[in-house]
Motif scaffolding. Structure first.
Motif, short mmCIF file in Angstrom:
data_model
loop_
_atom_site.label_atom_id
_atom_site.label_comp_id
_atom_site.label_asym_id
_atom_site.label_seq_id
_atom_site.Cartn_x
_atom_site.Cartn_y
_atom_site.Cartn_z
N GLN A 188 7.54 0.46 -0.85
CA GLN A 188 7.47 -0.91 -1.37
C GLN A 188 8.57 -1.78 -0.79
O GLN A 188 9.70 -1.35 -0.61
N LEU A 231 7.51 -5.81 -3.91
CA LEU A 231 6.79 -4.72 -4.57
C LEU A 231 5.46 -4.40 -3.90
O LEU A 231 4.69 -3.59 -4.41
N ALA A 285 3.18 -2.86 -0.68
CA ALA A 285 3.29 -1.81 0.33
C ALA A 285 2.15 -1.96 1.32
O ALA A 285 1.09 -2.50 1.00
#
Length: 456
Positions: A191, A195, A197
């Protein structure tokens, strides 16, 4: 005249082209007729194809003469990325083009006959040939694909290339299994501060088929959208993300004893492929899957053999307007996807269309009066005056007729090319005993293959 950073003017031909482009960029297109705009788009596409071909020849000459070093660059790649500002992928493409500057396919691009996508398909088909194939085989394949490209979309050309390769190199599917297994990969990065990915996937045919099924089930507009009274504003990528979340949640929350079977994916293959375990089947989502892998995916599931009789409700007459599940399976087995000559949409995204008399005019929902049509092609019938006529002699079972008074009505498109239906649309249902024996034989064959692999 146009000059580069060294004060040397471009050739007279390019100077004239650049001057013409400057004038073209200044034109106001707001009051231009649709016909004229279409003509401009056609001309621009022709220009792009021809520029690519002459660009390849110039790049090949530059490489041969050592132009990059003479102009102060380390190599040809840096001349393109640092000197012309190209991205690394673009530079690699220009260098690849230079390597085939004198090939038949690049000469075809120079005459405007093939698009960039068609060039890519032809190149990949030639790369897929075995090293044992000689130059004569390669030249013949290239010429066959160039001839097909003039009357095919990119996807149709790719399907044609698959069939030609299966004929020229029947062992390629088996030979490439180890390479596909080596290249398969799924990776997910950590991440970031937001936050989020990133993930990267190189999918084998089985995972590609499963992903297409996830998209078809839960990635369509409106599916998994929380408010049915408001418009779904998600992009296709966002809907696919939500569909994957939903699919993984279902998989992880299911009874562990029942998670071994894959999603219900329909694979189209013929009896020769079943008995020899050779070649590829095609899913209703348009994914080609090697036959052994397709059979492994089908373990524990019921067989559906095309095609059945009235016991499977293939003739519904006026009892319902929409096609039944068995009728859709039969249409997919017979036609593969949309039957319009210009459409490449797969069966998963097609509708069952009354190809003869419309339902509103008393048409029958019978298998011999239905055809697959994508949503856009189906809408053309109602919005633009296209019509369809069932034709059992046509490769796809139906002919599409353009509206009268249009440019295409003078030269109507031929019936969509492609393989004929696997079997006639009316045939007796296969006995259960035969299905049972076939199932046992295939499982025994797969079991023996697995034992031999483990022993090796």
């Amino acid at each position: 005249m146009s000059e580069n950073g060294n004060g040397v003017a471009a050739g007279g031909e390019m100077a004239a082209i650049l001057a013409a482009l400057d004038q073209h960029l200044q034109r106001d297109w707001r009051d231009t007729s649709p016909a004229q705009l279409h003509s401009e788009l056609v001309a621009l596409e022709q220009a792009q194809r021809r520029i690519r071909a002459t660009q390849a020849r110039v790049m090949a000459a530059a490489r041969e003469s050592g132009t990059a070093r003479e102009m102060g660059f380390i190599n040809d790649r840096q001349m393109l990325t640092g000197g012309l500002g190209l991205a690394p992928g673009e530079a690699r493409g220009r260098l690849d083009d230079a390597g085939i500057a004198d090939s038949a396919r690049m000469r075809a691009s120079g005459t405007g006959r093939v698009s960039a996508g068609q060039l890519r398909v032809i190149g990949k088909a030639l790369d897929a040939l075995s090293d044992e194939c000689d130059d004569e085989v390669r030249e013949r394949l290239e010429q066959q694909l160039l001839a097909a490209a003039e009357k095919s979309t990119t996807r149709q050309l790719q399907e044609h290339a698959h069939r030609l390769l299966d004929t020229l190199d029947p062992g390629r599917t088996e030979r490439g299994s180890e390479e596909r297994a080596r290249r398969r990969s799924v990776s997910c990065g950590g991440q970031g501060l937001d936050l989020m990915a990133s993930a990267s996937m190189t999918m084998d045919p089985q995972l590609a088929a499963l992903m297409r099924e996830v998209h078809a089930r839960w990635g369509q507009p409106g599916r998994l959208w929380p408010d049915p009274d408001s418009r779904d504003t998600r992009t296709d990528g966002q809907r696919m993300h939500d569909a994957m979340v939903h699919a993984l949640q279902l998989a992880l929350s299911a009874d562990a004893r029942k998670t071994g079977a894959p999603a219900a994916i329909v694979v189209r293959m013929n009896l020769d492929q079943l008995t020899t375990l050779a070649g590829c089947g095609e899913t209703d989502g348009g994914i080609r899957v090697p036959v052994p892998q397709a059979l492994a995916m089908a373990r524990g599931n019921h067989w559906f053999l095309a095609l059945c009789d009235d016991e499977m409700q293939l003739k519904l007459y006026r009892s319902r307007r929409t096609a039944s599940r068995y009728q859709r399976l039969a249409l997919f087995a017979a036609y593969g996807g949309c039957t319009h000559p210009d459409c490449d949409q797969d069966a998963r995204h097609c509708e069952a269309h009354h190809s003869g008399k419309p339902w509103s005019a008393g048409g029958l929902t019978n298998i011999d009066e239905l055809a697959l049509a994508s949503g856009d092609c189906h809408a053309m019938i109602h919005d633009t005056g296209w019509s369809t006529v069932p034709d059992r002699n046509a490769p796809q079972g139906v002919r599409w007729i353009p509206p009268a008074g249009t440019a295409r009505s003078a030269h109507p498109p031929p019936a969509k090319a492609g393989p004929p239906p696997l079997t006639p649309l009316e045939a007796p249902i296969w006995p259960f005993a035969l299905l049972h024996d076939l199932d046992r034989a295939i499982h025994a064959r797969l079991g023996a293959a697995n034992i031999s692999e483990e022993a090796a």
